[in-house]
Design a protein around this motif. Structure first.
Motif, PDB file in Angstrom:
ATOM      1  N   SER A   6       0.698  -1.285   0.060  1.00 24.99           N
ATOM      2  CA  SER A   6       0.098   0.006   0.113  1.00 24.99           C
ATOM      3  C   SER A   6       0.720   1.177   0.170  1.00 24.99           C
ATOM      4  O   SER A   6       0.476   2.425   0.431  1.00 24.99           O
ATOM      5  N   LEU A   7       2.062   1.190  -0.351  1.00 21.38           N
ATOM      6  CA  LEU A   7       2.977   2.258  -0.331  1.00 21.38           C
ATOM      7  C   LEU A   7       2.584   3.173  -1.551  1.00 21.38           C
ATOM      8  O   LEU A   7       2.444   2.905  -2.427  1.00 21.38           O
ATOM      9  N   LYS A   8       2.885   4.602  -1.269  1.00 21.71           N
ATOM     10  CA  LYS A   8       2.861   5.476  -2.173  1.00 21.71           C
ATOM     11  C   LYS A   8       4.277   5.739  -2.824  1.00 21.71           C
ATOM     12  O   LYS A   8       5.396   5.673  -2.378  1.00 21.71           O
ATOM     13  N   VAL A   9       4.033   5.850  -4.350  1.00 20.43           N
ATOM     14  CA  VAL A   9       5.230   6.072  -5.121  1.00 20.43           C
ATOM     15  C   VAL A   9       6.170   7.297  -4.463  1.00 20.43           C
ATOM     16  O   VAL A   9       5.451   8.191  -4.406  1.00 20.43           O
ATOM     17  N   GLY A  10       7.344   7.016  -4.575  1.00 20.51           N
ATOM     18  CA  GLY A  10       8.325   8.116  -4.188  1.00 20.51           C
ATOM     19  C   GLY A  10       8.429   8.282  -2.631  1.00 20.51           C
ATOM     20  O   GLY A  10       9.204   9.466  -2.253  1.00 20.51           O
ATOM     21  N   SER A  11       7.820   7.522  -1.838  1.00 21.28           N
ATOM     22  CA  SER A  11       7.846   7.823  -0.430  1.00 21.28           C
ATOM     23  C   SER A  11       9.309   7.639   0.204  1.00 21.28           C
ATOM     24  O   SER A  11       9.388   7.881   1.662  1.00 21.28           O
ATOM     25  N   ASN A  12      10.022   6.600  -0.512  1.00 23.82           N
ATOM     26  CA  ASN A  12      11.288   6.299   0.134  1.00 23.82           C
ATOM     27  C   ASN A  12      11.080   5.241   1.093  1.00 23.82           C
ATOM     28  O   ASN A  12      11.741   5.217   1.975  1.00 23.82           O
ATOM     29  N   GLU A  13      10.048   4.479   0.871  1.00 24.09           N
ATOM     30  CA  GLU A  13       9.623   3.459   1.920  1.00 24.09           C
ATOM     31  C   GLU A  13       9.806   2.280   1.182  1.00 24.09           C
ATOM     32  O   GLU A  13       9.610   2.120   0.052  1.00 24.09           O
ATOM     33  N   MET A  14      10.033   1.128   1.984  1.00 25.11           N
ATOM     34  CA  MET A  14       9.443  -0.040   1.592  1.00 25.11           C
ATOM     35  C   MET A  14       8.846  -0.975   2.525  1.00 25.11           C
ATOM     36  O   MET A  14       8.761  -0.649   3.867  1.00 25.11           O
ATOM     37  N   GLU A  15       8.193  -2.120   2.033  1.00 31.62           N
ATOM     38  CA  GLU A  15       7.487  -3.100   2.999  1.00 31.62           C
ATOM     39  C   GLU A  15       8.329  -4.319   2.840  1.00 31.62           C
ATOM     40  O   GLU A  15       8.545  -4.790   1.794  1.00 31.62           O
ATOM     41  N   LEU A  16       8.386  -4.899   3.977  1.00 33.33           N
ATOM     42  CA  LEU A  16       9.318  -6.191   4.021  1.00 33.33           C
ATOM     43  C   LEU A  16       8.496  -7.123   4.531  1.00 33.33           C
ATOM     44  O   LEU A  16       7.751  -6.949   5.716  1.00 33.33           O
ATOM     45  N   VAL A  17       8.580  -8.461   4.308  1.00 30.89           N
ATOM     46  CA  VAL A  17       8.152  -9.671   4.978  1.00 30.89           C
ATOM     47  C   VAL A  17       9.240 -10.061   5.766  1.00 30.89           C
ATOM     48  O   VAL A  17      10.490 -10.408   5.422  1.00 30.89           O
ATOM     49  N   ARG A 113       5.809 -11.078  10.133  1.00 28.23           N
ATOM     50  CA  ARG A 113       4.886  -9.826   9.746  1.00 28.23           C
ATOM     51  C   ARG A 113       5.533  -9.242   8.796  1.00 28.23           C
ATOM     52  O   ARG A 113       6.502  -9.490   8.090  1.00 28.23           O
ATOM     53  N   ILE A 114       4.616  -8.061   8.454  1.00 24.79           N
ATOM     54  CA  ILE A 114       5.007  -6.932   7.406  1.00 24.79           C
ATOM     55  C   ILE A 114       5.569  -5.755   8.101  1.00 24.79           C
ATOM     56  O   ILE A 114       4.914  -5.294   9.009  1.00 24.79           O
ATOM     57  N   ARG A 115       6.701  -5.261   7.728  1.00 24.22           N
ATOM     58  CA  ARG A 115       7.135  -4.227   8.438  1.00 24.22           C
ATOM     59  C   ARG A 115       7.559  -3.127   7.182  1.00 24.22           C
ATOM     60  O   ARG A 115       7.914  -3.513   6.122  1.00 24.22           O
ATOM     61  N   ARG A 116       7.120  -1.778   7.554  1.00 22.72           N
ATOM     62  CA  ARG A 116       7.524  -0.850   6.781  1.00 22.72           C
ATOM     63  C   ARG A 116       8.598   0.015   7.217  1.00 22.72           C
ATOM     64  O   ARG A 116       8.707   0.301   8.441  1.00 22.72           O
ATOM     65  N   ILE A 117       9.501   0.113   6.036  1.00 24.09           N
ATOM     66  CA  ILE A 117      11.099   0.607   6.706  1.00 24.09           C
ATOM     67  C   ILE A 117      11.285   1.839   5.636  1.00 24.09           C
ATOM     68  O   ILE A 117      10.900   1.417   4.338  1.00 24.09           O
ATOM     69  N   SER A 118      11.946   2.682   6.102  1.00 29.46           N
ATOM     70  CA  SER A 118      12.296   4.045   5.161  1.00 29.46           C
ATOM     71  C   SER A 118      13.750   3.368   4.645  1.00 29.46           C
ATOM     72  O   SER A 118      14.474   2.752   5.411  1.00 29.46           O
ATOM     73  N   TRP A 119      13.775   3.493   3.293  1.00 31.55           N
ATOM     74  CA  TRP A 119      15.208   3.155   2.652  1.00 31.55           C
ATOM     75  C   TRP A 119      16.184   3.989   3.359  1.00 31.55           C
ATOM     76  O   TRP A 119      17.557   3.395   3.360  1.00 31.55           O
ATOM     77  N   ALA A 120      16.057   5.025   3.891  1.00 35.52           N
ATOM     78  CA  ALA A 120      17.007   5.836   4.605  1.00 35.52           C
ATOM     79  C   ALA A 120      17.672   5.249   5.787  1.00 35.52           C
ATOM     80  O   ALA A 120      18.828   5.500   6.280  1.00 35.52           O
ATOM     81  N   ASP A 121      16.859   4.328   6.491  1.00 34.82           N
ATOM     82  CA  ASP A 121      17.327   3.625   7.544  1.00 34.82           C
ATOM     83  C   ASP A 121      18.097   2.296   7.179  1.00 34.82           C
ATOM     84  O   ASP A 121      18.211   1.275   8.026  1.00 34.82           O
ATOM     85  N   ILE A 122      18.014   2.167   6.035  1.00 37.49           N
ATOM     86  CA  ILE A 122      18.636   0.882   5.379  1.00 37.49           C
ATOM     87  C   ILE A 122      20.097   1.050   5.084  1.00 37.49           C
ATOM     88  O   ILE A 122      20.301   1.799   4.163  1.00 37.49           O
ATOM     89  N   GLU A 123      21.084   0.210   5.524  1.00 38.89           N
ATOM     90  CA  GLU A 123      22.553   0.432   5.356  1.00 38.89           C
ATOM     91  C   GLU A 123      22.655  -0.808   4.242  1.00 38.89           C
ATOM     92  O   GLU A 123      22.565  -1.752   4.385  1.00 38.89           O
ATOM     93  N   PRO A 124      23.644  -0.052   3.476  1.00 38.47           N
ATOM     94  CA  PRO A 124      24.177  -1.334   2.347  1.00 38.47           C
ATOM     95  C   PRO A 124      24.894  -2.089   3.251  1.00 38.47           C
ATOM     96  O   PRO A 124      25.793  -1.761   4.092  1.00 38.47           O
ATOM     97  N   ALA A 125      24.991  -3.289   2.785  1.00 35.60           N
ATOM     98  CA  ALA A 125      25.560  -4.309   3.518  1.00 35.60           C
ATOM     99  C   ALA A 125      27.268  -4.628   3.120  1.00 35.60           C
ATOM    100  O   ALA A 125      27.525  -5.858   2.723  1.00 35.60           O
ATOM    101  N   SER A 126      27.704  -3.515   2.502  1.00 41.12           N
ATOM    102  CA  SER A 126      29.159  -3.874   2.014  1.00 41.12           C
ATOM    103  C   SER A 126      30.299  -4.331   2.847  1.00 41.12           C
ATOM    104  O   SER A 126      30.998  -5.028   2.585  1.00 41.12           O
ATOM    105  N   PHE A 127      29.899  -4.072   4.138  1.00 40.23           N
ATOM    106  CA  PHE A 127      30.813  -4.707   5.097  1.00 40.23           C
ATOM    107  C   PHE A 127      30.868  -6.401   5.026  1.00 40.23           C
ATOM    108  O   PHE A 127      31.882  -7.059   5.705  1.00 40.23           O
TER     109      PHE A 127
END
Length: 313
Positions: A6-17, A113-127
């Motif tokens: 149910s995300l709005k386009v351009g909200s910079n959020e994702m929903e995760l299972v 569950r389903i979680r709604r998370i901002s992409w801004a809070d997701i760190e790349p897993a380069s480490f």
């Protein structure tokens, strides 16, 4: 359990299972917390009766028929070489995923569950990319959740590529490729995906700039504007962007570009593993002029050529 976003386009959020894989080590059981983008999940079901496939690796548990579609099923714990606690099968679920125009089932121990998370809070897993473990090398992003726990976002495309279930279609007769000049900007957090797209664009005559996510993509645009000023659209002919990226996703990036008068006239194409008409509609809504599913060379060359030609008029 059917899944809808149910995300709005351009909200910079994702929903995760949010799903769990449990690991037995000596007397202790450890809980691994993982996530898959809802956009790639068709439904979640109880473990069905599977037909074994002789000669396949042990982590491919078998196949089953879901409404007249034969679906392969991968046991994620076995693939990760994790020792499972006994009796785990009781609560096991199969997450039916759809991406790269394929349906694949993944066995997990629990779907929470389903979680709604901002992409801004997701760190790349380069480490983790240099990790010697299969588990570590197939994580595309990490984010903190309650209780100081960390959720790991699984890189499903690389999983199925490793399993031999999917191979990008990069074959094309290079003599038939229409040639252009100028710059192209490619956004993708996967170095493998960037390499494929870059090679395709170089074959078309473009000089290619790369960015790992939407934030870096905007930085590259600022640098180009400093260089070319109002002639930026004459020099930067095309932007090819992934959708799923840490910090800033492709849709939010596109929304930023389209709202900035300096960048009017620079076309954006989305190039994503997320398939289905719903995703294509979201791509158009976000300002993309085409939405391609990774990776089919003929479709890529044809769409890029069509769009760049249209903007040269």
């Amino acid at each position: 359990m059917n899944i809808e976003s149910s995300l709005k386009v351009g909200s910079n959020e994702m929903e995760l299972v949010d799903f769990r894989i449990f690991k037995q080590e000596d007397d202790k059981v450890y809980e691994g917390i993982y996530g898959i983008n809802v956009s790639k999940v068709r439904e979640i079901i109880k473990l069905p009766q599977l037909t074994e496939l002789p000669g396949t690796p042990e982590f491919i548990e078998g196949i089953f028929d879901l409404r007249s579609v034969v679906i392969p099923v991968v046991n994620l714990a076995k693939w990760m070489k994790i020792k499972q606690p006994e009796q785990m099968e009781k609560n096991s679920r199969v997450i039916i995923t759809e991406f790269n125009n394929m349906l694949i089932g993944f066995i997990v121990h629990e779907a929470k569950r389903i979680r709604r998370i901002s992409w801004a809070d997701i760190e790349p897993a380069s480490f983790m990319s240099n990790s010697s473990s299969i588990e570590g090398s197939k994580i595309t992003g990490v984010t903190r959740i309650e209780g100081e726990n960390v959720l790991l976002i699984l890189d499903l495309e690389s999983v199925v590529q490793d399993l031999g279930l999917y191979e990008p279609d990069t074959k094309f007769n290079t003599t038939e490729i229409e040639k252009f000049s100028g710059l192209a900007l490619v956004l993708d957090d996967s170095s493998t995906a960037r390499k494929i797209v870059k090679e395709a664009l170089v074959n078309m005559g473009f000089n290619v700039l790369e960015a790992m996510d939407g934030e870096e993509g905007l930085e590259k645009l600022e640098e180009l504007y400093e260089l070319y000023g109002d002639k930026i659209a004459k020099n930067l002919k095309i932007i090819v962007s992934d959708v799923e990226m840490p910090r800033m996703d492709g849709f939010h990036f596109a929304a930023n570009v389209k709202e900035d008068g300096r960048f009017i006239g620079i076309p954006i194409i989305f190039n994503s593993s997320i398939s289905g008409h719903f995703s294509e509609d979201r791509g158009v809504e976000a300002g993309g002029e085409a939405y391609l599913v990774k990776f089919k060379a003929s479709a890529f060359y044809n769409e890029v050529a069509r769009i760049v030609r249209a903007h040269m008029k």
